[in-house]
Write a protein that holds these residues in place. Structure first.
Motif, PDB file in Angstrom:
ATOM      1  N   GLY A  21     -26.958  14.610  -4.236  1.00 25.81           N
ATOM      2  CA  GLY A  21     -26.493  14.218  -2.906  1.00 25.81           C
ATOM      3  C   GLY A  21     -26.345  15.340  -1.919  1.00 25.81           C
ATOM      4  O   GLY A  21     -26.020  15.109  -0.754  1.00 25.81           O
ATOM      5  N   GLY A  22     -26.583  16.559  -2.351  1.00 25.94           N
ATOM      6  CA  GLY A  22     -26.504  17.672  -1.409  1.00 25.94           C
ATOM      7  C   GLY A  22     -25.415  18.654  -1.779  1.00 25.94           C
ATOM      8  O   GLY A  22     -24.683  18.471  -2.746  1.00 25.94           O
ATOM      9  N   LEU A  23     -25.307  19.694  -0.991  1.00 29.42           N
ATOM     10  CA  LEU A  23     -24.324  20.747  -1.263  1.00 29.42           C
ATOM     11  C   LEU A  23     -22.904  20.233  -1.066  1.00 29.42           C
ATOM     12  O   LEU A  23     -22.024  20.492  -1.895  1.00 29.42           O
ATOM     13  N   GLY A  24     -22.666  19.522   0.016  1.00 30.95           N
ATOM     14  CA  GLY A  24     -21.351  18.936   0.261  1.00 30.95           C
ATOM     15  C   GLY A  24     -20.491  19.781   1.182  1.00 30.95           C
ATOM     16  O   GLY A  24     -20.510  21.010   1.111  1.00 30.95           O
ATOM     17  N   PRO A  25     -19.705  19.135   2.061  1.00 27.65           N
ATOM     18  CA  PRO A  25     -18.839  19.859   2.997  1.00 27.65           C
ATOM     19  C   PRO A  25     -17.835  20.744   2.274  1.00 27.65           C
ATOM     20  O   PRO A  25     -17.251  20.347   1.270  1.00 27.65           O
ATOM     21  N   GLY A  26     -17.680  21.958   2.798  1.00 27.06           N
ATOM     22  CA  GLY A  26     -16.728  22.900   2.227  1.00 27.06           C
ATOM     23  C   GLY A  26     -17.238  23.658   1.020  1.00 27.06           C
ATOM     24  O   GLY A  26     -16.509  24.473   0.455  1.00 27.06           O
ATOM     25  N   ASN A  27     -18.484  23.393   0.622  1.00 28.76           N
ATOM     26  CA  ASN A  27     -19.049  24.043  -0.560  1.00 28.76           C
ATOM     27  C   ASN A  27     -19.974  25.188  -0.178  1.00 28.76           C
ATOM     28  O   ASN A  27     -20.493  25.250   0.938  1.00 28.76           O
ATOM     29  N   LEU A  28     -20.190  26.082  -1.150  1.00 26.57           N
ATOM     30  CA  LEU A  28     -21.063  27.240  -0.948  1.00 26.57           C
ATOM     31  C   LEU A  28     -22.321  27.119  -1.797  1.00 26.57           C
ATOM     32  O   LEU A  28     -22.241  26.803  -2.988  1.00 26.57           O
ATOM     33  N   GLY A  29     -23.450  27.400  -1.184  1.00 22.87           N
ATOM     34  CA  GLY A  29     -24.718  27.480  -1.896  1.00 22.87           C
ATOM     35  C   GLY A  29     -25.364  28.812  -1.598  1.00 22.87           C
ATOM     36  O   GLY A  29     -25.124  29.409  -0.549  1.00 22.87           O
ATOM     37  N   VAL A  30     -26.172  29.298  -2.528  1.00 24.63           N
ATOM     38  CA  VAL A  30     -26.852  30.578  -2.305  1.00 24.63           C
ATOM     39  C   VAL A  30     -28.276  30.482  -2.823  1.00 24.63           C
ATOM     40  O   VAL A  30     -28.538  29.880  -3.865  1.00 24.63           O
ATOM     41  N   VAL A  31     -29.196  31.075  -2.057  1.00 29.38           N
ATOM     42  CA  VAL A  31     -30.577  31.206  -2.503  1.00 29.38           C
ATOM     43  C   VAL A  31     -30.795  32.683  -2.813  1.00 29.38           C
ATOM     44  O   VAL A  31     -30.459  33.556  -2.018  1.00 29.38           O
ATOM     45  N   VAL A  32     -31.336  32.933  -4.015  1.00 28.79           N
ATOM     46  CA  VAL A  32     -31.488  34.301  -4.509  1.00 28.79           C
ATOM     47  C   VAL A  32     -32.969  34.584  -4.736  1.00 28.79           C
ATOM     48  O   VAL A  32     -33.663  33.800  -5.385  1.00 28.79           O
ATOM     49  N   LEU A 133     -23.148  25.973   8.095  1.00 34.74           N
ATOM     50  CA  LEU A 133     -22.954  27.409   8.316  1.00 34.74           C
ATOM     51  C   LEU A 133     -23.997  28.143   7.480  1.00 34.74           C
ATOM     52  O   LEU A 133     -24.063  27.972   6.259  1.00 34.74           O
ATOM     53  N   ILE A 134     -24.815  28.942   8.157  1.00 31.75           N
ATOM     54  CA  ILE A 134     -25.853  29.727   7.490  1.00 31.75           C
ATOM     55  C   ILE A 134     -25.453  31.195   7.568  1.00 31.75           C
ATOM     56  O   ILE A 134     -25.168  31.694   8.665  1.00 31.75           O
ATOM     57  N   VAL A 135     -25.428  31.872   6.430  1.00 31.79           N
ATOM     58  CA  VAL A 135     -25.019  33.284   6.414  1.00 31.79           C
ATOM     59  C   VAL A 135     -26.089  34.095   5.694  1.00 31.79           C
ATOM     60  O   VAL A 135     -26.342  33.879   4.500  1.00 31.79           O
ATOM     61  N   GLU A 136     -26.719  35.030   6.409  1.00 33.98           N
ATOM     62  CA  GLU A 136     -27.690  35.910   5.756  1.00 33.98           C
ATOM     63  C   GLU A 136     -27.351  37.358   6.059  1.00 33.98           C
ATOM     64  O   GLU A 136     -26.802  37.675   7.098  1.00 33.98           O
ATOM     65  N   GLY A 137     -27.667  38.216   5.103  1.00 34.53           N
ATOM     66  CA  GLY A 137     -27.359  39.634   5.244  1.00 34.53           C
ATOM     67  C   GLY A 137     -26.004  40.020   4.679  1.00 34.53           C
ATOM     68  O   GLY A 137     -25.572  41.167   4.851  1.00 34.53           O
ATOM     69  N   SER A 153     -13.216  29.283   2.514  1.00 42.05           N
ATOM     70  CA  SER A 153     -12.094  28.781   3.308  1.00 42.05           C
ATOM     71  C   SER A 153     -12.555  28.377   4.708  1.00 42.05           C
ATOM     72  O   SER A 153     -12.140  27.344   5.243  1.00 42.05           O
ATOM     73  N   ILE A 154     -13.426  29.190   5.295  1.00 42.64           N
ATOM     74  CA  ILE A 154     -13.969  28.855   6.614  1.00 42.64           C
ATOM     75  C   ILE A 154     -14.775  27.559   6.538  1.00 42.64           C
ATOM     76  O   ILE A 154     -14.645  26.672   7.393  1.00 42.64           O
ATOM     77  N   ALA A 155     -15.616  27.462   5.518  1.00 45.00           N
ATOM     78  CA  ALA A 155     -16.437  26.254   5.366  1.00 45.00           C
ATOM     79  C   ALA A 155     -15.555  25.016   5.193  1.00 45.00           C
ATOM     80  O   ALA A 155     -15.840  23.950   5.758  1.00 45.00           O
ATOM     81  N   LYS A 156     -14.479  25.152   4.421  1.00 47.24           N
ATOM     82  CA  LYS A 156     -13.563  24.011   4.231  1.00 47.24           C
ATOM     83  C   LYS A 156     -12.874  23.643   5.531  1.00 47.24           C
ATOM     84  O   LYS A 156     -12.720  22.456   5.857  1.00 47.24           O
ATOM     85  N   ASP A 157     -12.438  24.652   6.280  1.00 49.87           N
ATOM     86  CA  ASP A 157     -11.781  24.371   7.557  1.00 49.87           C
ATOM     87  C   ASP A 157     -12.711  23.609   8.507  1.00 49.87           C
ATOM     88  O   ASP A 157     -12.272  22.734   9.260  1.00 49.87           O
ATOM     89  N   LEU A 158     -13.988  23.991   8.469  1.00 49.45           N
ATOM     90  CA  LEU A 158     -14.977  23.362   9.354  1.00 49.45           C
ATOM     91  C   LEU A 158     -15.497  22.039   8.782  1.00 49.45           C
ATOM     92  O   LEU A 158     -16.158  21.290   9.493  1.00 49.45           O
ATOM     93  N   LYS A 159     -15.236  21.810   7.483  1.00 48.66           N
ATOM     94  CA  LYS A 159     -15.849  20.688   6.764  1.00 48.66           C
ATOM     95  C   LYS A 159     -17.368  20.796   6.835  1.00 48.66           C
ATOM     96  O   LYS A 159     -18.089  19.817   7.046  1.00 48.66           O
ATOM     97  N   ALA A 160     -17.821  22.050   6.675  1.00 51.42           N
ATOM     98  CA  ALA A 160     -19.251  22.355   6.798  1.00 51.42           C
ATOM     99  C   ALA A 160     -19.824  22.801   5.461  1.00 51.42           C
ATOM    100  O   ALA A 160     -19.126  23.382   4.627  1.00 51.42           O
ATOM    101  N   GLU A 161     -21.122  22.540   5.276  1.00 49.33           N
ATOM    102  CA  GLU A 161     -21.839  23.120   4.151  1.00 49.33           C
ATOM    103  C   GLU A 161     -22.184  24.557   4.510  1.00 49.33           C
ATOM    104  O   GLU A 161     -22.544  24.835   5.658  1.00 49.33           O
ATOM    105  N   CYS A 162     -22.090  25.456   3.545  1.00 42.94           N
ATOM    106  CA  CYS A 162     -22.418  26.861   3.814  1.00 42.94           C
ATOM    107  C   CYS A 162     -23.491  27.339   2.846  1.00 42.94           C
ATOM    108  O   CYS A 162     -23.294  27.324   1.628  1.00 42.94           O
ATOM    109  N   TRP A 163     -24.613  27.762   3.412  1.00 43.35           N
ATOM    110  CA  TRP A 163     -25.700  28.340   2.614  1.00 43.35           C
ATOM    111  C   TRP A 163     -25.809  29.821   2.917  1.00 43.35           C
ATOM    112  O   TRP A 163     -25.792  30.235   4.071  1.00 43.35           O
ATOM    113  N   MET A 164     -25.952  30.625   1.865  1.00 45.29           N
ATOM    114  CA  MET A 164     -26.090  32.063   1.999  1.00 45.29           C
ATOM    115  C   MET A 164     -27.373  32.507   1.301  1.00 45.29           C
ATOM    116  O   MET A 164     -27.981  31.732   0.546  1.00 45.29           O
ATOM    117  N   SER A 165     -27.764  33.760   1.535  1.00 43.44           N
ATOM    118  CA  SER A 165     -28.912  34.325   0.833  1.00 43.44           C
ATOM    119  C   SER A 165     -28.501  35.644   0.208  1.00 43.44           C
ATOM    120  O   SER A 165     -27.648  36.360   0.731  1.00 43.44           O
TER     121      SER A 165
END
Length: 233
Positions: A21-32, A133-137, A153-165
């Protein structure tokens, strides 16, 4: 093709099914992946998919300029629009830009407090609350559970999915699940972990962690060499 058709046919729908169903609000995902494999393309693909579905995106880039990030979005969007023969692409692009905000930090100047202040300004002044929320670097060599917990914590406050690299290297050690350094040391902080690797013909995606599921799915997805977006293999 109309925009809603493009979103419905996106290979990211397959990816979402693979991670239940996806990453989900407030959760962190990372592509390596190693440098130059396509991590930025993956992140921009995720962001474009959100934008196409009318969701606001905040793209945080550390060590890059706004022009660099914007030009990459434009390049990927135009290649996608042309290949899909997207209806009224200029209008879609304008609307997409209104829903996207890019914030860049010089290397060594990023702090979570600065990001929180910027998000507060966006919310208070521009009524801009991102759903993604997309975070790279991000400096994964010095990442700790605490620093990643602040982003969560930021992602949870925003109720946003956060993807990082995160960048790894050919010789980087891997743990028993195949998660490479430097992410292996902080893997518990992530809900979803994916890797990308080039086999000499194409860049393939592999799922290493899917929330708390003990078994992860095989994802038969690769980067399209033309659009740099995920496609079904």
């Amino acid at each position: 093709m109309h925009l809603n058709e493009l979103a419905e046919r996106s290979a990211l729908r397959i990816f979402e099914q693979s991670i239940h169903g996806g990453l989900g609000p407030g959760n962190l995902g990372v592509v390596v992946a190693r440098h130059g494999i396509g991590k930025s393309a993956f992140l921009v693909g995720v962001a474009l998919d959100d934008l196409f579905r009318g969701r606001k995106v905040l793209h945080v880039a550390i060590g890059k300029t706004i022009d660099h990030v914007r030009e990459f979005y434009d390049e990927v969007f135009m290649d996608l629009a042309n290949s899909a023969k997207l209806e009224d692409a200029p209008r879609v692009r304008r609307e997409m830009e209104r829903q996207r905000h890019i914030k860049c930090y010089l290397a060594g100047t990023y702090t979570t407090d600065k990001l929180r202040d910027h998000i507060k300004m966006l919310r208070d002044v521009l009524d801009f609350v991102p759903a993604a929320l997309i975070v790279e670097g991000f400096d994964f060599d010095n990442a700790t559970p605490a620093t990643l917990g602040e982003i969560r914590s930021i992602a949870k406050d925003l109720k946003a999915e956060c993807w990082m690299s995160a960048t790894t290297h050919r010789e980087s050690p891997r743990d028993e699940k195949g998660v490479p350094a430097p992410v292996a040391a902080v893997k518990d902080e992530f809900d979803v972990i994916v890797t990308m690797a080039h086999d000499g013909k194409a860049v393939h995606l592999k799922l290493l962690k899917d929330h708390d599921n003990p078994e992860v799915s095989d994802v038969h997805l690769a980067l399209d060499p033309t659009t740099m977006l995920l496609v079904k293999e």
